[in-house]
Design a protein around this motif. Structure first.
Motif, short mmCIF file in Angstrom:
data_model
loop_
_atom_site.label_atom_id
_atom_site.label_comp_id
_atom_site.label_asym_id
_atom_site.label_seq_id
_atom_site.Cartn_x
_atom_site.Cartn_y
_atom_site.Cartn_z
N ALA A 137 -11.04 5.01 -7.26
CA ALA A 137 -10.16 3.23 -6.82
C ALA A 137 -9.64 3.79 -5.09
O ALA A 137 -7.99 2.83 -4.98
N LYS A 138 -9.70 5.15 -4.12
CA LYS A 138 -8.83 5.32 -4.06
C LYS A 138 -9.08 4.21 -3.15
O LYS A 138 -7.94 3.82 -2.25
N GLU A 139 -10.20 2.96 -1.94
CA GLU A 139 -10.06 2.79 -1.10
C GLU A 139 -8.71 1.40 -1.78
O GLU A 139 -7.84 0.76 -0.81
N GLU A 140 -8.89 0.94 -2.46
CA GLU A 140 -8.09 -0.35 -2.91
C GLU A 140 -6.12 0.09 -2.87
O GLU A 140 -6.10 -0.56 -2.31
N ILE A 141 -6.54 1.14 -3.65
CA ILE A 141 -5.25 2.03 -3.68
C ILE A 141 -4.63 1.88 -2.62
O ILE A 141 -3.18 1.80 -2.11
N LEU A 142 -5.62 3.03 -1.22
CA LEU A 142 -4.95 2.70 0.18
C LEU A 142 -4.48 1.58 0.56
O LEU A 142 -3.46 1.87 1.31
N LEU A 143 -5.41 0.69 0.18
CA LEU A 143 -5.00 -1.15 1.37
C LEU A 143 -4.06 -1.44 0.86
O LEU A 143 -3.33 -1.98 1.44
N PHE A 144 -3.37 -1.28 -1.05
CA PHE A 144 -2.10 -1.84 -1.49
C PHE A 144 -1.38 -0.80 -1.29
O PHE A 144 -0.09 -1.30 -0.33
N LEU A 145 -1.20 0.59 -0.44
CA LEU A 145 -0.50 1.20 0.02
C LEU A 145 0.26 0.85 1.13
O LEU A 145 1.32 0.43 2.07
N PHE A 146 -0.52 -0.41 2.55
CA PHE A 146 -1.06 -0.55 3.72
C PHE A 146 0.38 -1.47 3.47
O PHE A 146 0.90 -1.58 4.17
N ILE A 147 -0.31 -2.43 2.55
CA ILE A 147 0.69 -3.55 2.41
C ILE A 147 1.26 -3.93 2.23
O ILE A 147 2.43 -3.71 2.57
N THR A 148 1.67 -2.68 0.64
CA THR A 148 3.32 -2.26 0.84
C THR A 148 4.52 -1.70 1.82
O THR A 148 5.60 -2.75 1.68
N LEU A 149 4.01 -0.92 2.42
CA LEU A 149 4.00 -0.38 3.27
C LEU A 149 4.82 -1.47 4.32
O LEU A 149 6.09 -2.00 5.29
N ILE A 150 3.98 -2.68 4.85
CA ILE A 150 4.23 -3.30 5.43
C ILE A 150 5.33 -4.25 4.96
O ILE A 150 6.26 -5.00 5.64
#
Length: 236
Positions: A137-150
């Protein structure tokens, strides 16, 4: 000989490999416990000697294990730079770097000894399931972290414009507002910085609602990946 050693140090179902794994796990836990005991003030000299002997023994065993894993690895560079290879190195590196040197100048290196506890991941099947779930699930997690930072940055900008004039000492700049954004989005809410204007309070309400989702989303992602990992293992 190489295959025999590999069957022992790698995780297998044979009795010798299982015993080796349990021994390393016990030694890791013992090492972490002694590391914690070392922080107790006014320890007796005899106690410190015992702790030092345990540390020496642990490092010797971990070093031998690290060397053996490099020896039996199909691709030695790949193992050395892998996650577990780096963890194994960090588990013993502080000891050798501080050998014969005043530890007061290298105190921070002692913190790296905590990486030994990560070695337990290799020997625990439940943790292996979790590791596989994170990888899948690393791609979903990385996308989530990116959105969280925004969202964190957006929250910091918003609260800055609402509260800067009312509380210039707390919301001096967007960078200062980032602290409020982080503790609010994570729903921690220490209470050291909070809005006092009507606009700031309304804005905070919406940020808190978003924060509840931020806490829940990664839980769902990891839970789904973990379920798939367990099901896949059972099918195999």
């Amino acid at each position: 000989m190489k295959e025999r050693i590999k069957s022992i140090v790698e995780i297998n179902d044979n009795k010798v490999s299982s015993s080796f794994g349990f021994f390393i796990q016990a030694l890791i836990l013992l090492s972490v416990i002694t590391f914690s005991i070392e922080t107790i003030p006014n320890l007796k000299p005899r106690t410190r000697i015992v702790l030092k002997v345990i540390e020496w023994f642990s490092v010797i065993v971990f070093s031998i294990e690290y060397i053996l894993r490099i020896y039996v690895a199909d691709s030695k560079p790949k193992f050395v730079f892998s996650f577990f290879g780096i963890i194994d190195l960090l588990a013993i590196l502080p000891f050798y770097l501080s050998f014969g040197v005043d530890l007061r100048s290298l105190r921070a290196l002692r913190f790296l000894r905590l990486f030994r506890i990560l070695k337990l991941v290799r020997y625990n099947r439940a943790m292996n399931h979790f590791t596989r779930a994170i990888k899948s699930a690393k791609e979903e997690i990385l996308l989530f972290l990116f959105i969280t930072l925004i969202l964190i940055y957006f929250s910091a900008v918003g609260i800055y414009y609402f509260e800067n004039q009312a509380q210039p000492e707390h919301f001096t700049s967007i960078f200062d507002s980032l602290w409020w954004a982080i503790i609010t989005l994570t729903t921690v809410g220490y209470g050291d910085v909070y809005p006092i204007t009507v606009g700031g309070k309304v804005f905070t309400f919406f940020i808190l609602m978003i924060g509840l989702g931020i806490v829940a989303i990664p839980t769902g992602i990891i839970s789904s990946a973990l379920t798939k990992s367990v099901d896949k293992k059972q099918d195999e």
